[in-house]
Scaffold this motif. Structure first.
Motif, PDB file in Angstrom:
ATOM      1  N   ALA A   1      96.422  37.524  22.963  1.00  0.00           N
ATOM      2  CA  ALA A   1      96.619  38.745  23.761  1.00  0.00           C
ATOM      3  C   ALA A   1      95.274  39.277  24.269  1.00  0.00           C
ATOM      4  N   GLU A   2      94.252  39.251  23.408  1.00  0.00           N
ATOM      5  CA  GLU A   2      92.919  39.718  23.808  1.00  0.00           C
ATOM      6  C   GLU A   2      92.326  38.818  24.886  1.00  0.00           C
ATOM      7  N   ARG A   3      92.537  37.515  24.734  1.00  0.00           N
ATOM      8  CA  ARG A   3      92.027  36.565  25.738  1.00  0.00           C
ATOM      9  C   ARG A   3      92.733  36.762  27.076  1.00  0.00           C
ATOM     10  N   THR A   4      94.039  37.030  27.016  1.00  0.00           N
ATOM     11  CA  THR A   4      94.801  37.275  28.247  1.00  0.00           C
ATOM     12  C   THR A   4      94.313  38.541  28.940  1.00  0.00           C
ATOM     13  N   THR A   5      94.107  39.600  28.168  1.00  0.00           N
ATOM     14  CA  THR A   5      93.605  40.862  28.722  1.00  0.00           C
ATOM     15  C   THR A   5      92.245  40.657  29.374  1.00  0.00           C
ATOM     16  N   ALA A   6      91.354  39.942  28.683  1.00  0.00           N
ATOM     17  CA  ALA A   6      90.016  39.671  29.222  1.00  0.00           C
ATOM     18  C   ALA A   6      90.105  38.854  30.512  1.00  0.00           C
ATOM     19  N   PHE A   7      90.990  37.851  30.523  1.00  0.00           N
ATOM     20  CA  PHE A   7      91.177  37.017  31.711  1.00  0.00           C
ATOM     21  C   PHE A   7      91.650  37.864  32.900  1.00  0.00           C
TER      22      PHE A   7
ATOM     23  N   ALA B   1     104.038  40.648  33.103  1.00  0.00           N
ATOM     24  CA  ALA B   1     102.965  40.204  32.202  1.00  0.00           C
ATOM     25  C   ALA B   1     101.728  41.094  32.351  1.00  0.00           C
ATOM     26  N   LEU B   2     101.431  41.488  33.597  1.00  0.00           N
ATOM     27  CA  LEU B   2     100.288  42.391  33.823  1.00  0.00           C
ATOM     28  C   LEU B   2     100.538  43.732  33.143  1.00  0.00           C
ATOM     29  N   TYR B   3     101.746  44.262  33.340  1.00  0.00           N
ATOM     30  CA  TYR B   3     102.073  45.557  32.747  1.00  0.00           C
ATOM     31  C   TYR B   3     102.286  45.464  31.236  1.00  0.00           C
ATOM     32  N   GLY B   4     102.449  44.254  30.728  1.00  0.00           N
ATOM     33  CA  GLY B   4     102.497  44.073  29.275  1.00  0.00           C
ATOM     34  C   GLY B   4     101.130  44.257  28.643  1.00  0.00           C
ATOM     35  N   ASN B   5     100.082  44.093  29.461  1.00  0.00           N
ATOM     36  CA  ASN B   5      98.707  44.244  28.977  1.00  0.00           C
ATOM     37  C   ASN B   5      98.070  45.561  29.400  1.00  0.00           C
ATOM     38  N   PHE B   6      98.584  46.141  30.474  1.00  0.00           N
ATOM     39  CA  PHE B   6      98.039  47.405  30.982  1.00  0.00           C
ATOM     40  C   PHE B   6      99.194  48.333  31.308  1.00  0.00           C
ATOM     41  N   GLU B   7      99.015  49.603  30.996  1.00  0.00           N
ATOM     42  CA  GLU B   7     100.087  50.580  31.164  1.00  0.00           C
ATOM     43  C   GLU B   7     100.553  50.657  32.614  1.00  0.00           C
ATOM     44  N   ASN B   8      99.589  50.623  33.552  1.00  0.00           N
ATOM     45  CA  ASN B   8      99.914  50.730  34.974  1.00  0.00           C
ATOM     46  C   ASN B   8      98.726  50.255  35.804  1.00  0.00           C
TER      47      ASN B   8
END
Length: 198
Positions: free
Chosen positions: A5-11, A43-50
């Motif tokens: 999850a952290e790697r996905t967020t960083a990517f 998937a984007l909103y799964g990592n960021f609220e908006n």
């Protein structure tokens, strides 16, 4: 070891940071972001609220790189004058440094967000103040060590110094002409020699 999850967020942040910086908050659509990352909107909103949270993270990513580079320049051994010259030299090729970011994050985000994103505009102003403060500390160090004489307090001089640099960055960007950076940085070197060097 970072999690998936952290790697996905960083990517995501690394991928979208130059897009937001180039196209602006309003000019960047969710389809731009899904196309660049290869991820779905969900998937984007799964990592960021908006989109706001993603834009702010993208700006912070770019400015962390910028502030890190400035710190690297200013933390090297040497006199305050040497540090000031190194900073000027950094800005001489600033367009090359910021190319992978999609341009200058202070200029691009600051102008773009001024009337349409209060939080991003505030974050840009804060980053500019941090840079002015870093320049002021070098000037103060120069005054205290007897290397420099300033006609005004260090922070006031730092603000004017940074204004000239950012004016050159703006004109180099608008005119697609690096000479604005070269000529302004050359002038700043002369100014330092003639006006503030003891």
């Amino acid at each position: 070891m970072s999690t998936k999850a952290e790697r996905t967020t960083a990517f995501i942040i690394e991928t979208v940071a130059p897009i937001f910086n180039r196209q602006g908050y309003v000019g960047t659509s969710m389809s731009d972001l899904t196309e660049a990352t290869g991820l779905t909107k969900g998937a984007l909103y799964g990592n960021f609220e908006n989109k706001d949270a993603l834009a702010l993270s993208a700006f912070q990513y770019n400015t962390t790189k910028l502030l890190g580079a400035i710190d690297e320049v200013l933390s090297k051994e040497g006199s305050a004058m040497e540090k000031l010259y190194r900073l000027i030299n950094f800005y001489r090729t600033y367009d090359i440094f910021t190319n992978s970011m999609g341009g200058c994050p202070i200029l691009n985000t600051g102008v773009d967000a001024q009337h349409n994103h209060r939080v991003l505009a505030a974050a840009t102003r804060e980053t500019a103040r941090i840079i002015e403060g870093k320049i002021a500390l070098v000037l103060e160090e120069g005054v205290n060590s007897g290397e420099m004489k300033l006609p005004v307090p260090p922070l006031q001089f730092a603000k004017q110094f940074y204004t000239m640099i950012m004016g050159a960055v703006a004109m180099a960007t608008i005119m697609s002409d690096r000479k604005y950076l070269f000529n302004t940085t050359a002038y700043l070197e002369v100014l330092i020699q003639k006006e503030i060097k003891k």
